[in-house]
Every structure is written in structure tokens, then in C-alpha cells.
Design a protein around this motif. Sequence first.
Motif, PDB file in Angstrom:
ATOM      1  N   LYS A 275       0.840  -1.192   0.000  1.00 59.08           N
ATOM      2  CA  LYS A 275       0.000   0.000   0.000  1.00 59.08           C
ATOM      3  C   LYS A 275       0.876   1.244   0.000  1.00 59.08           C
ATOM      4  CE  LYS A 275      -1.844  -1.105   3.991  1.00 59.08           C
ATOM      5  NZ  LYS A 275      -2.628  -0.957   5.234  1.00 59.08           N
ATOM      6  N   TYR A 276       0.537   2.213  -0.838  1.00 55.20           N
ATOM      7  CA  TYR A 276       1.247   3.501  -0.807  1.00 55.20           C
ATOM      8  C   TYR A 276       0.296   4.631  -0.406  1.00 55.20           C
ATOM      9  CZ  TYR A 276       3.153   7.916  -2.472  1.00 55.20           C
ATOM     10  OH  TYR A 276       3.524   9.226  -2.554  1.00 55.20           O
ATOM     11  N   ALA A 277      -0.786   4.843  -1.163  1.00 53.51           N
ATOM     12  CA  ALA A 277      -1.700   5.948  -0.826  1.00 53.51           C
ATOM     13  C   ALA A 277      -3.107   5.651  -1.319  1.00 53.51           C
ATOM     14  CB  ALA A 277      -1.204   7.256  -1.442  1.00 53.51           C
ATOM     15  N   GLY A 278      -4.093   6.174  -0.593  1.00 57.28           N
ATOM     16  CA  GLY A 278      -5.496   6.015  -0.975  1.00 57.28           C
ATOM     17  C   GLY A 278      -6.203   7.363  -0.996  1.00 57.28           C
ATOM     18  N   PHE A 279      -7.124   7.495  -1.958  1.00 59.35           N
ATOM     19  CA  PHE A 279      -7.923   8.719  -2.112  1.00 59.35           C
ATOM     20  C   PHE A 279      -9.365   8.335  -2.395  1.00 59.35           C
ATOM     21  CE2 PHE A 279      -3.659   9.660  -3.356  1.00 59.35           C
ATOM     22  CZ  PHE A 279      -3.404  10.937  -2.879  1.00 59.35           C
ATOM     23  N   VAL A 280     -10.299   8.969  -1.713  1.00 55.25           N
ATOM     24  CA  VAL A 280     -11.723   8.864  -2.062  1.00 55.25           C
ATOM     25  C   VAL A 280     -12.249  10.291  -2.051  1.00 55.25           C
ATOM     26  CG1 VAL A 280     -14.003   8.077  -1.315  1.00 55.25           C
ATOM     27  CG2 VAL A 280     -12.046   6.517  -1.190  1.00 55.25           C
ATOM     28  N   TYR A 281     -12.726  10.745  -3.203  1.00 50.48           N
ATOM     29  CA  TYR A 281     -13.176  12.131  -3.312  1.00 50.48           C
ATOM     30  C   TYR A 281     -14.691  12.163  -3.483  1.00 50.48           C
ATOM     31  CZ  TYR A 281     -13.310  17.005  -4.971  1.00 50.48           C
ATOM     32  OH  TYR A 281     -13.573  18.350  -5.120  1.00 50.48           O
ATOM     33  N   ASP A 282     -15.370  12.625  -2.434  1.00 50.07           N
ATOM     34  CA  ASP A 282     -16.818  12.853  -2.463  1.00 50.07           C
ATOM     35  C   ASP A 282     -17.010  14.199  -3.163  1.00 50.07           C
ATOM     36  OD1 ASP A 282     -19.421  13.647  -1.896  1.00 50.07           O
ATOM     37  OD2 ASP A 282     -19.339  13.074   0.219  1.00 50.07           O
ATOM     38  N   VAL A 283     -17.229  14.117  -4.463  1.00 48.45           N
ATOM     39  CA  VAL A 283     -17.101  15.289  -5.334  1.00 48.45           C
ATOM     40  C   VAL A 283     -18.060  16.405  -4.943  1.00 48.45           C
ATOM     41  CG1 VAL A 283     -17.382  16.071  -7.725  1.00 48.45           C
ATOM     42  CG2 VAL A 283     -16.223  13.890  -7.252  1.00 48.45           C
ATOM     43  N   MET A 284     -19.355  16.090  -4.781  1.00 47.91           N
ATOM     44  CA  MET A 284     -20.343  17.153  -4.605  1.00 47.91           C
ATOM     45  C   MET A 284     -20.270  17.790  -3.210  1.00 47.91           C
ATOM     46  SD  MET A 284     -21.259  17.080  -7.608  1.00 47.91           S
ATOM     47  CE  MET A 284     -22.410  18.450  -7.587  1.00 47.91           C
ATOM     48  N   ASN A 285     -19.690  17.080  -2.250  1.00 45.00           N
ATOM     49  CA  ASN A 285     -19.500  17.667  -0.917  1.00 45.00           C
ATOM     50  C   ASN A 285     -18.103  18.243  -0.722  1.00 45.00           C
ATOM     51  OD1 ASN A 285     -22.088  17.244   0.284  1.00 45.00           O
ATOM     52  ND2 ASN A 285     -21.621  15.058   0.323  1.00 45.00           N
ATOM     53  N   ASN A 286     -17.284  18.203  -1.782  1.00 47.58           N
ATOM     54  CA  ASN A 286     -15.901  18.698  -1.673  1.00 47.58           C
ATOM     55  C   ASN A 286     -15.140  18.046  -0.522  1.00 47.58           C
ATOM     56  OD1 ASN A 286     -15.880  20.564  -3.818  1.00 47.58           O
ATOM     57  ND2 ASN A 286     -17.082  21.986  -2.562  1.00 47.58           N
ATOM     58  N   ASN A 287     -15.401  16.781  -0.284  1.00 50.76           N
ATOM     59  CA  ASN A 287     -14.689  16.078   0.781  1.00 50.76           C
ATOM     60  C   ASN A 287     -13.677  15.119   0.180  1.00 50.76           C
ATOM     61  OD1 ASN A 287     -15.774  17.229   3.075  1.00 50.76           O
ATOM     62  ND2 ASN A 287     -17.512  15.795   3.140  1.00 50.76           N
ATOM     63  N   LEU A 288     -12.404  15.407   0.426  1.00 49.33           N
ATOM     64  CA  LEU A 288     -11.341  14.514  -0.038  1.00 49.33           C
ATOM     65  C   LEU A 288     -10.812  13.729   1.161  1.00 49.33           C
ATOM     66  CD1 LEU A 288      -9.500  13.531  -2.348  1.00 49.33           C
ATOM     67  CD2 LEU A 288      -7.859  15.286  -1.635  1.00 49.33           C
ATOM     68  N   TYR A 289     -11.045  12.424   1.120  1.00 46.32           N
ATOM     69  CA  TYR A 289     -10.490  11.502   2.117  1.00 46.32           C
ATOM     70  C   TYR A 289      -9.184  10.981   1.548  1.00 46.32           C
ATOM     71  CZ  TYR A 289     -15.362  11.498   3.718  1.00 46.32           C
ATOM     72  OH  TYR A 289     -16.614  11.873   4.152  1.00 46.32           O
ATOM     73  N   HIS A 290      -8.114  10.993   2.346  1.00 43.77           N
ATOM     74  CA  HIS A 290      -6.827  10.598   1.769  1.00 43.77           C
ATOM     75  C   HIS A 290      -5.900  10.063   2.843  1.00 43.77           C
ATOM     76  CE1 HIS A 290      -5.075  14.642   2.949  1.00 43.77           C
ATOM     77  NE2 HIS A 290      -6.365  14.914   2.956  1.00 43.77           N
ATOM     78  N   ALA A 291      -4.968   9.240   2.422  1.00 40.34           N
ATOM     79  CA  ALA A 291      -4.020   8.644   3.371  1.00 40.34           C
ATOM     80  C   ALA A 291      -2.769   8.203   2.638  1.00 40.34           C
ATOM     81  CB  ALA A 291      -4.641   7.432   4.068  1.00 40.34           C
ATOM     82  N   ILE A 292      -1.630   8.388   3.293  1.00 39.06           N
ATOM     83  CA  ILE A 292      -0.410   7.700   2.887  1.00 39.06           C
ATOM     84  C   ILE A 292      -0.231   6.566   3.889  1.00 39.06           C
ATOM     85  CG2 ILE A 292       2.100   7.865   2.653  1.00 39.06           C
ATOM     86  CD1 ILE A 292       1.805  10.756   1.872  1.00 39.06           C
ATOM     87  N   ALA A 293       0.031   5.368   3.402  1.00 41.48           N
ATOM     88  CA  ALA A 293       0.119   4.213   4.303  1.00 41.48           C
ATOM     89  C   ALA A 293       1.140   4.483   5.405  1.00 41.48           C
ATOM     90  CB  ALA A 293       0.495   2.966   3.513  1.00 41.48           C
ATOM     91  N   GLY A 294       0.717   4.279   6.646  1.00 38.58           N
ATOM     92  CA  GLY A 294       1.597   4.463   7.802  1.00 38.58           C
ATOM     93  C   GLY A 294       1.613   5.879   8.349  1.00 38.58           C
ATOM     94  N   LYS A 295       0.934   6.804   7.676  1.00 39.62           N
ATOM     95  CA  LYS A 295       1.002   8.207   8.107  1.00 39.62           C
ATOM     96  C   LYS A 295      -0.357   8.794   8.496  1.00 39.62           C
ATOM     97  CE  LYS A 295       5.298   9.208   5.848  1.00 39.62           C
ATOM     98  NZ  LYS A 295       6.059   9.992   4.897  1.00 39.62           N
TER      99      LYS A 295
END
Length: 273
Positions: free
Chosen positions: A110-130
Motif C-alpha cells: 500500500k502507498y496511498a489512498g484517495f476517495v473524493y466525495d465530489v459534490m461535498n468537496n470532501n477529499l479523504y486521503h491517506a499515505i500508508a503508515g502516516k
Amino acid sequence: MTIYEFARRIILEAGQNIKDKLKLELTIETKSNPNDLVTNMDKETEQFLADKINQTYPDHRIIGEEGHGSDIDTLEGVIWIIDPIDGTLNFVHQQQNFAISIGIFKDGEKYAGFVYDVMNNNLYHAIAGKGAYLNDRQLATLQSTELKRSIISMNPNWLTKDWTKDVYSPIVKDARSARSYGSAALDFVFVATGIIDSYITLRLHPWDFAGGMIIAEETGAIVSNQLGEKLHPLKSNSILVANPELHHEILNVYLMNYKDELENLHQGMFSSR
Ligand code: 2AM
Ligand code: CA
Ligand code: CA
Ligand code: CA
């Protein structure tokens, strides 16, 4: 710019493109059945992201729901796993409650994950371990919950089929309540934020879970299939994601009562991606 910063930039751009074109008429086609839809926006968004990645990182590989990388079956190098619109039915019917999902793996890690809830302008994001973030706010480590004090998310379809209702209805019955959001990627990040305590579903593809899994695991969520096995980033699987105590309870008190049935189901369903 790191790969993470680049990914963050292009997922926001892709979301802006969708918002800009929301008023335009959609071209809607069906895929495996009359309720399995794909629109020109799904295809254009995947192509937009793939073009950007290819221009900047020609040696990276891309897997997407709408056709990229269907021949990829090894994990070496950098792999981007993309769902351009997760929750296409919501996109078509509601113009909201959909997300762009990206999971990035380096040599299978795993390096990084992104889920962008476009209409709510919510960007969920993670770098593995951080740690995981919602926009600029770091998400807290999940609290443990018991099923009887938990809200779970599950598609009610699983309660209508003879071969799955016996497995899943006791879980719904004993939970505090159940919800269904129609976007697997959002379900994962809703577990990560504590909006729901568990997400349970029978069949997801890598693009449905790659981004959300990396984010949820950064908050301490346990992500496995419904036999308690680790997910492979390139293989479709069933899903059980929850805080550790609830994951243990749902797996051992409920799903393991149907171990043989679930094993048979998995052998039949997941021979290919
Ligand atoms: P999609 O919108 O990208 O197709 C809705 O119930 C959730 O399940 C969404 O995340 C949706 O992703 C996914 N999904 C819809 N149809 C599916 C199918 N036939 N197989 C697997 N996942 C599906
Ligand atoms: Ca789809
Ligand atoms: Ca999806
Ligand atoms: Ca999709």
C-alpha cells in the motif's frame, strides 16, 4: 512533487471536470444487466486520469473499472487502481453521493489512498503508515463498538436473496440499525470517520475497495473478506470492514455460522477479477 501530491492534484481536477459538466446531457449505457449503468462521465473521467498519469509517469500501470489494465495480473512497480465514478446509480439518479476512488500500490505494498466525495468537496486521503485525513483534518483512531450499539451498512438486496438472507439477516437484526449508501468507496471512508461502524458486502472489485481500504486501515479498521482473509489488491472479493472489536464479533459470532456456505460462495464467485 511526490506521487501522493500529484494524485491529490489530479483527483481534484477530475472532480472539478465532473462538476463543470453536470448540467450537460449524459450518455447512459447498460453493462451486465439493466441496472448496471455506465455513463460517458465514467469513461471520460477514467481517461482523464489515465492520460495525466501516463504523461507524468509513463512506467506506472493503471487498472480502472472502465477498461484500463484488464490484462494486469502482477504487482511489481507502481499500480494505480481507479474507479472514476463509484456510485454510478447515485450519479445518474441523484447527481450526488458518488466518489472518485484511487488506490496506489508500490511493488504490492500500500502507498496511498484517495476517495473524493465530489459534490461535498470532501477529499479523504491517506499515505500508508502516516494516518488518514478528511481534507485537512486527521481522522481519529476508531473506537471499539459492539454490534448491538453499531450502525452497519449493507445493500438490502442481500436480504432478499434466498442464498444470502440467512447469512446476513441476523447481523442486521442484532445491529442498532442499518444503512445503505450505494457507493462502496464512501462506505469505506464512512467507517474511517465513524459515521458507520461496519460495511459488509458480498462482491467488490479492486477499484471499488483499493482507495477506501488504505484510508480505513489508517484509522485502525480491519479490512478482510467475509472469511477473515486479507484482500489481494488485484482480486475481487467479499468485504467485511469494521473497527477491530466489531470485526471480530461479526466474523466469529455471525459469519462463521455459515462458514461452509460462504466458502462455497467464494469458490464459485471469485475465480476471476
Ligand atoms: P459502481 O457504482 O462503480 O459500479 C453499489 O451498490 C456499489 O457496488 C457501488 O460501489 C458500485 O460501484 C458497486 N457495484 C455496482 N454494481 C456492481 C457489480 N455488478 N459488481 C460489483 N460491484 C458493483
Ligand atoms: Ca460500475
Ligand atoms: Ca465501484
Ligand atoms: Ca465505477
